[in-house]
Design a protein around this motif. Sequence first.
Motif, PDB file in Angstrom:
ATOM      1  N   THR A   1       0.837  -1.195   0.000  1.00  0.00           N
ATOM      2  CA  THR A   1       0.000   0.000   0.000  1.00  0.00           C
ATOM      3  C   THR A   1       0.869   1.242   0.000  1.00  0.00           C
ATOM      4  O   THR A   1       1.757   1.383   0.843  1.00  0.00           O
ATOM      5  N   GLN A   2       0.624   2.137  -0.952  1.00  0.00           N
ATOM      6  CA  GLN A   2       1.361   3.393  -1.046  1.00  0.00           C
ATOM      7  C   GLN A   2       0.420   4.561  -0.830  1.00  0.00           C
ATOM      8  O   GLN A   2      -0.705   4.564  -1.324  1.00  0.00           O
ATOM      9  N   THR A   3       0.897   5.556  -0.119  1.00  0.00           N
ATOM     10  CA  THR A   3       0.163   6.815   0.026  1.00  0.00           C
ATOM     11  C   THR A   3       1.119   7.989  -0.074  1.00  0.00           C
ATOM     12  O   THR A   3       2.291   7.876   0.327  1.00  0.00           O
ATOM     13  N   PRO A   4       0.695   9.134  -0.658  1.00  0.00           N
ATOM     14  CA  PRO A   4      -0.584   9.316  -1.344  1.00  0.00           C
ATOM     15  C   PRO A   4      -0.532   8.744  -2.756  1.00  0.00           C
ATOM     16  O   PRO A   4       0.505   8.307  -3.213  1.00  0.00           O
ATOM     17  N   LYS A   5      -1.635   8.781  -3.473  1.00  0.00           N
ATOM     18  CA  LYS A   5      -1.672   8.336  -4.870  1.00  0.00           C
ATOM     19  C   LYS A   5      -1.263   9.462  -5.814  1.00  0.00           C
ATOM     20  O   LYS A   5      -0.701   9.209  -6.882  1.00  0.00           O
TER      21      LYS A   5
ATOM     22  N   GLN B   1       0.230  13.742  -5.843  1.00  0.00           N
ATOM     23  CA  GLN B   1       0.734  14.871  -5.055  1.00  0.00           C
ATOM     24  C   GLN B   1       1.329  15.904  -5.991  1.00  0.00           C
ATOM     25  O   GLN B   1       2.037  15.545  -6.941  1.00  0.00           O
TER      26      GLN B   1
ATOM     27  N   THR C   1       2.692   6.327  -6.718  1.00  0.00           N
ATOM     28  CA  THR C   1       2.401   7.726  -6.380  1.00  0.00           C
ATOM     29  C   THR C   1       2.828   8.579  -7.564  1.00  0.00           C
ATOM     30  O   THR C   1       3.983   8.535  -7.977  1.00  0.00           O
TER      31      THR C   1
ATOM     32  N   GLN D   1       4.789   7.196   1.691  1.00  0.00           N
ATOM     33  CA  GLN D   1       4.676   6.080   2.614  1.00  0.00           C
ATOM     34  C   GLN D   1       4.433   4.774   1.874  1.00  0.00           C
ATOM     35  O   GLN D   1       3.754   4.753   0.838  1.00  0.00           O
ATOM     36  N   CYS D   2       4.986   3.696   2.396  1.00  0.00           N
ATOM     37  CA  CYS D   2       4.786   2.372   1.810  1.00  0.00           C
ATOM     38  C   CYS D   2       4.699   1.357   2.943  1.00  0.00           C
ATOM     39  O   CYS D   2       5.520   1.380   3.870  1.00  0.00           O
TER      40      CYS D   2
END
Lengths: 113, 113
Positions: free
Chosen positions: B5-9, B11, B108, B22-23
């Motif tokens: 899961t990566q955030t954000p998608k 930017q 991202t 983040q990962c």
Amino acid sequence: QKEVEQNSGPLSVPEGAIASLNCTYSDRVSQSFFWYRQYSGKSPELIMSIYSNGDKEDGRFTAQLNKASQYVSLLIRDSQPSDSATYLCAASTASGGSYIPTFGRGTSLIVHP
Amino acid sequence: NAGVTQTPKFQVLKTGQSMTLQCAQDMNHNSMYWYRQDPGMGLRLIYYSASEGTTDKGEVPNGYNVSRLNKREFSLRLESAAPSQTSVYFCASSELGQGFGYTFGSGTRLTVV
């Protein structure tokens, strides 16, 4: 500098045909090889891995490895329009306690009805 | 099963701003990687972490820092963003050992103006 070379394409094949994708790698000590499929705007997804010389078959996909020639290929039988994507070849080498993949720039495949 | 899961998608940053990507993975993998993907350039390795507590530079580490927070999480920080860092960033993870493939997050998409 480790390199993985692929023809950028596009490779265009008719539906039902065999698509043949090729890849060469420069680092002779590379140990594992992977084919990934990447649809536009999406992340790469693993199709097949191979680390022994010869052929490895999984459904419609066959990966072929020739370490002497430093050559990897992927055959897609009975190609479907849904196979249209970019195919990434990767060669993995042991380094720093991990296996580090080097990716090629990818080959664009177009399967037309 | 979320995988990676990566955030954000998405930017958008102004030149000089900082941010952290983040990962997190839930597959109990030991190794984690950060890649950037630019048109025509393929996937290029920024940093990797063979196991918890270790990090190493990849092919294009300049302008980035990483933190392996625990076995699950591996973050990528841009201290002072530059337009040349406009790219799609992918986090990946893998189990240790020859032949294991790499599971990618959804990416991202970063734009630096």
